[in-house]
Design a protein around this motif. Structure first.
Motif, PDB file in Angstrom:
ATOM      1  N   VAL A 118     -21.074   3.431 -44.548  1.00 37.87           N
ATOM      2  CA  VAL A 118     -21.035   3.543 -43.092  1.00 37.87           C
ATOM      3  C   VAL A 118     -22.309   2.968 -42.484  1.00 37.87           C
ATOM      4  CG1 VAL A 118     -21.078   5.186 -41.147  1.00 37.87           C
ATOM      5  CG2 VAL A 118     -19.416   5.482 -43.011  1.00 37.87           C
ATOM      6  N   ALA A 119     -23.462   3.411 -42.973  1.00 37.96           N
ATOM      7  CA  ALA A 119     -24.733   2.937 -42.420  1.00 37.96           C
ATOM      8  C   ALA A 119     -24.889   1.433 -42.612  1.00 37.96           C
ATOM      9  CB  ALA A 119     -25.898   3.689 -43.071  1.00 37.96           C
ATOM     10  N   SER A 120     -24.552   0.954 -43.784  1.00 38.51           N
ATOM     11  CA  SER A 120     -24.683  -0.473 -44.072  1.00 38.51           C
ATOM     12  C   SER A 120     -23.805  -1.309 -43.145  1.00 38.51           C
ATOM     13  CB  SER A 120     -24.328  -0.724 -45.537  1.00 38.51           C
ATOM     14  OG  SER A 120     -24.464  -2.086 -45.854  1.00 38.51           O
ATOM     15  N   ALA A 121     -22.570  -0.887 -42.947  1.00 39.08           N
ATOM     16  CA  ALA A 121     -21.665  -1.618 -42.061  1.00 39.08           C
ATOM     17  C   ALA A 121     -22.168  -1.589 -40.620  1.00 39.08           C
ATOM     18  CB  ALA A 121     -20.254  -1.033 -42.152  1.00 39.08           C
ATOM     19  N   LEU A 122     -22.647  -0.443 -40.163  1.00 35.76           N
ATOM     20  CA  LEU A 122     -23.103  -0.333 -38.778  1.00 35.76           C
ATOM     21  C   LEU A 122     -24.346  -1.176 -38.508  1.00 35.76           C
ATOM     22  CD1 LEU A 122     -22.480   3.448 -38.092  1.00 35.76           C
ATOM     23  CD2 LEU A 122     -21.263   1.502 -37.071  1.00 35.76           C
ATOM     24  N   VAL A 123     -25.304  -1.179 -39.409  1.00 35.31           N
ATOM     25  CA  VAL A 123     -26.527  -1.939 -39.139  1.00 35.31           C
ATOM     26  C   VAL A 123     -26.301  -3.450 -39.252  1.00 35.31           C
ATOM     27  CG1 VAL A 123     -28.095  -0.047 -39.728  1.00 35.31           C
ATOM     28  CG2 VAL A 123     -27.493  -1.736 -41.484  1.00 35.31           C
ATOM     29  N   ARG A 124     -25.244  -3.864 -39.925  1.00 30.10           N
ATOM     30  CA  ARG A 124     -24.915  -5.297 -39.967  1.00 30.10           C
ATOM     31  C   ARG A 124     -24.345  -5.762 -38.637  1.00 30.10           C
ATOM     32  NH1 ARG A 124     -22.680  -4.205 -45.141  1.00 30.10           N
ATOM     33  NH2 ARG A 124     -20.605  -4.326 -44.209  1.00 30.10           N
ATOM     34  N   GLY A 125     -23.855  -4.850 -37.821  1.00 29.77           N
ATOM     35  CA  GLY A 125     -23.305  -5.186 -36.508  1.00 29.77           C
ATOM     36  C   GLY A 125     -21.793  -5.280 -36.541  1.00 29.77           C
ATOM     37  N   GLY A 126     -21.210  -5.224 -35.370  1.00 21.83           N
ATOM     38  CA  GLY A 126     -19.760  -5.286 -35.250  1.00 21.83           C
ATOM     39  C   GLY A 126     -19.133  -3.910 -35.357  1.00 21.83           C
ATOM     40  N   VAL A 127     -17.813  -3.900 -35.280  1.00 27.04           N
ATOM     41  CA  VAL A 127     -17.053  -2.661 -35.343  1.00 27.04           C
ATOM     42  C   VAL A 127     -17.050  -2.131 -36.771  1.00 27.04           C
ATOM     43  CG1 VAL A 127     -14.742  -1.668 -35.037  1.00 27.04           C
ATOM     44  CG2 VAL A 127     -15.605  -3.355 -33.404  1.00 27.04           C
ATOM     45  N   LEU A 128     -17.231  -0.838 -36.905  1.00 27.10           N
ATOM     46  CA  LEU A 128     -17.148  -0.193 -38.214  1.00 27.10           C
ATOM     47  C   LEU A 128     -15.736  -0.424 -38.748  1.00 27.10           C
ATOM     48  CD1 LEU A 128     -18.529   1.683 -40.321  1.00 27.10           C
ATOM     49  CD2 LEU A 128     -17.564   3.607 -39.031  1.00 27.10           C
ATOM     50  N   PRO A 129     -15.591  -0.992 -39.945  1.00 26.56           N
ATOM     51  CA  PRO A 129     -14.248  -1.228 -40.482  1.00 26.56           C
ATOM     52  C   PRO A 129     -13.433   0.066 -40.545  1.00 26.56           C
ATOM     53  CG  PRO A 129     -15.887  -2.388 -41.787  1.00 26.56           C
ATOM     54  CD  PRO A 129     -16.636  -1.495 -40.840  1.00 26.56           C
ATOM     55  N   ASP A 130     -12.166  -0.052 -40.236  1.00 26.96           N
ATOM     56  CA  ASP A 130     -11.286   1.106 -40.191  1.00 26.96           C
ATOM     57  C   ASP A 130     -11.252   1.850 -41.520  1.00 26.96           C
ATOM     58  OD1 ASP A 130      -9.429   2.731 -38.639  1.00 26.96           O
ATOM     59  OD2 ASP A 130      -7.923   2.007 -40.067  1.00 26.96           O
ATOM     60  N   LEU A 131     -11.205   1.124 -42.630  1.00 20.49           N
ATOM     61  CA  LEU A 131     -11.182   1.793 -43.939  1.00 20.49           C
ATOM     62  C   LEU A 131     -12.454   2.605 -44.171  1.00 20.49           C
ATOM     63  CD1 LEU A 131      -9.609  -0.953 -46.243  1.00 20.49           C
ATOM     64  CD2 LEU A 131      -8.595   1.246 -45.580  1.00 20.49           C
ATOM     65  N   THR A 132     -13.581   2.078 -43.731  1.00 24.51           N
ATOM     66  CA  THR A 132     -14.855   2.791 -43.889  1.00 24.51           C
ATOM     67  C   THR A 132     -14.869   4.033 -43.007  1.00 24.51           C
ATOM     68  OG1 THR A 132     -15.905   0.650 -44.309  1.00 24.51           O
ATOM     69  CG2 THR A 132     -17.361   2.509 -43.846  1.00 24.51           C
ATOM     70  N   TYR A 133     -14.399   3.892 -41.784  1.00 24.10           N
ATOM     71  CA  TYR A 133     -14.330   5.043 -40.886  1.00 24.10           C
ATOM     72  C   TYR A 133     -13.403   6.115 -41.456  1.00 24.10           C
ATOM     73  CZ  TYR A 133     -13.368   7.970 -36.865  1.00 24.10           C
ATOM     74  OH  TYR A 133     -13.213   9.051 -36.044  1.00 24.10           O
ATOM     75  N   ARG A 134     -12.217   5.711 -41.888  1.00 23.82           N
ATOM     76  CA  ARG A 134     -11.255   6.681 -42.431  1.00 23.82           C
ATOM     77  C   ARG A 134     -11.810   7.353 -43.683  1.00 23.82           C
ATOM     78  NH1 ARG A 134      -5.593   3.669 -42.652  1.00 23.82           N
ATOM     79  NH2 ARG A 134      -6.967   2.273 -43.745  1.00 23.82           N
ATOM     80  N   SER A 135     -12.549   6.610 -44.481  1.00 25.18           N
ATOM     81  CA  SER A 135     -13.168   7.192 -45.672  1.00 25.18           C
ATOM     82  C   SER A 135     -14.184   8.267 -45.283  1.00 25.18           C
ATOM     83  CB  SER A 135     -13.836   6.097 -46.503  1.00 25.18           C
ATOM     84  OG  SER A 135     -14.472   6.646 -47.624  1.00 25.18           O
ATOM     85  N   ALA A 136     -14.956   8.003 -44.231  1.00 29.31           N
ATOM     86  CA  ALA A 136     -15.937   8.984 -43.757  1.00 29.31           C
ATOM     87  C   ALA A 136     -15.237  10.240 -43.246  1.00 29.31           C
ATOM     88  CB  ALA A 136     -16.812   8.375 -42.669  1.00 29.31           C
ATOM     89  N   VAL A 137     -14.177  10.068 -42.477  1.00 31.38           N
ATOM     90  CA  VAL A 137     -13.439  11.220 -41.952  1.00 31.38           C
ATOM     91  C   VAL A 137     -12.799  12.006 -43.097  1.00 31.38           C
ATOM     92  CG1 VAL A 137     -11.476  11.936 -40.521  1.00 31.38           C
ATOM     93  CG2 VAL A 137     -13.074  10.203 -39.669  1.00 31.38           C
ATOM     94  N   ALA A 138     -12.217  11.301 -44.072  1.00 37.41           N
ATOM     95  CA  ALA A 138     -11.578  11.975 -45.209  1.00 37.41           C
ATOM     96  C   ALA A 138     -12.603  12.714 -46.061  1.00 37.41           C
ATOM     97  CB  ALA A 138     -10.816  10.963 -46.063  1.00 37.41           C
ATOM     98  N   THR A 139     -13.780  12.151 -46.198  1.00 39.96           N
ATOM     99  CA  THR A 139     -14.821  12.749 -47.044  1.00 39.96           C
ATOM    100  C   THR A 139     -15.527  13.908 -46.358  1.00 39.96           C
ATOM    101  OG1 THR A 139     -15.171  10.630 -48.146  1.00 39.96           O
ATOM    102  CG2 THR A 139     -16.946  12.252 -48.335  1.00 39.96           C
ATOM    103  N   PHE A 140     -15.864  13.729 -45.077  1.00 34.42           N
ATOM    104  CA  PHE A 140     -16.697  14.712 -44.392  1.00 34.42           C
ATOM    105  C   PHE A 140     -15.971  15.525 -43.329  1.00 34.42           C
ATOM    106  CE2 PHE A 140     -19.704  11.135 -45.351  1.00 34.42           C
ATOM    107  CZ  PHE A 140     -20.397  11.776 -46.365  1.00 34.42           C
ATOM    108  N   GLY A 141     -14.955  14.975 -42.709  1.00 33.65           N
ATOM    109  CA  GLY A 141     -14.320  15.559 -41.538  1.00 33.65           C
ATOM    110  C   GLY A 141     -14.686  14.762 -40.302  1.00 33.65           C
ATOM    111  N   ALA A 142     -13.930  14.907 -39.234  1.00 32.63           N
ATOM    112  CA  ALA A 142     -14.136  14.112 -38.019  1.00 32.63           C
ATOM    113  C   ALA A 142     -15.492  14.396 -37.370  1.00 32.63           C
ATOM    114  CB  ALA A 142     -13.006  14.368 -37.025  1.00 32.63           C
ATOM    115  N   HIS A 143     -15.867  15.662 -37.262  1.00 33.28           N
ATOM    116  CA  HIS A 143     -17.149  16.013 -36.640  1.00 33.28           C
ATOM    117  C   HIS A 143     -18.310  15.420 -37.441  1.00 33.28           C
ATOM    118  CE1 HIS A 143     -20.365  18.317 -34.774  1.00 33.28           C
ATOM    119  NE2 HIS A 143     -20.753  18.655 -35.987  1.00 33.28           N
ATOM    120  N   GLU A 144     -18.260  15.570 -38.750  1.00 31.79           N
ATOM    121  CA  GLU A 144     -19.341  15.089 -39.604  1.00 31.79           C
ATOM    122  C   GLU A 144     -19.406  13.561 -39.608  1.00 31.79           C
ATOM    123  OE1 GLU A 144     -17.117  17.413 -40.316  1.00 31.79           O
ATOM    124  OE2 GLU A 144     -18.301  19.217 -40.718  1.00 31.79           O
TER     125      GLU A 144
END
Length: 187
Positions: free
Chosen positions: A133-159
């Motif tokens: 997540v951090a790597s994708a965000l600092v490179r610029g552009g929209v966070l890829p959907d798969l990366t976002y969904r992985s974060a939500v699945a791993t941590f939850g939406a709030h996290e």
């Protein structure tokens, strides 16, 4: 360093209010690395924020909001912060958060790899998601959907939201440190 450190005796009334709040927070939450000079002057990103309280106070409020009751595991937070600091090559941020990350159990090998701008092979699942997540965000552009969904699945939406905001905050911290050429404190 482009901004001199401000001894407490030289603070304006507006700066004093912010200083008191930041000093309390620093002494409570930012331990293990140099943050306050012997005369009480604040170092690191706190000094530039103190120079311009109209900007510094809202940033400090965001720091407090993201630090008060974090939902993410400490090692996960540090991976995201270090990826961000490494991207910006922010010396003070890397200095401070390598120390914090060591205290939170991250190995020297893992830290050295992240600071070098590479992805360690031995990240836990949660650390790997934070890295991605951090790597994708600092490179610029929209966070890829798969990366976002992985974060939500791993941590939850709030996290996942906390993780994204944390990366944004440390982008600001890194830019502040680099813009004012804030050095690593002398040993």
């Amino acid at each position: 360093m482009r901004l001199p450190l401000i001894p407490p005796s030289n603070l304006t009334p507006e700066q004093q209010v912010l200083y008191d709040d930041m000093r309390t927070g620093i002494e409570t939450s930012f331990k293990g690395f140099s943050t306050i000079r012997e005369d009480g002057a604040l170092m690191g990103p706190w000094n530039p924020w103190l120079h311009e309280p109209a900007f510094g106070k809202p940033v400090w409020d965001l720091v407090k909001a993201l630090s008060a009751r974090p939902s993410l595991p400490p090692a996960v937070r540090e991976v995201a912060i270090l990826v961000t600091g490494a991207h910006f090559r922010s010396a003070y941020e890397l200095y401070a958060h390598v120390i914090v990350a060591e205290n939170r159990g991250l190995s020297d090998e893992k830290l050295a790899t992240i600071v070098a701008g590479q992805r360690p092979v031995d990240l836990t699942r949660e650390e790997a998601v934070a890295y991605d997540v951090a790597s994708a965000l600092v490179r610029g552009g929209v966070l890829p959907d798969l990366t976002y969904r992985s974060a939500v699945a791993t941590f939850g939406a709030h996290e996942a939201a906390e993780l994204i905001q944390l990366v944004g905050l440390y982008c600001m911290v890194s830019v502040t440190l680099n813009g004012f050429d804030v050095p690593v404190p002398e040993a």
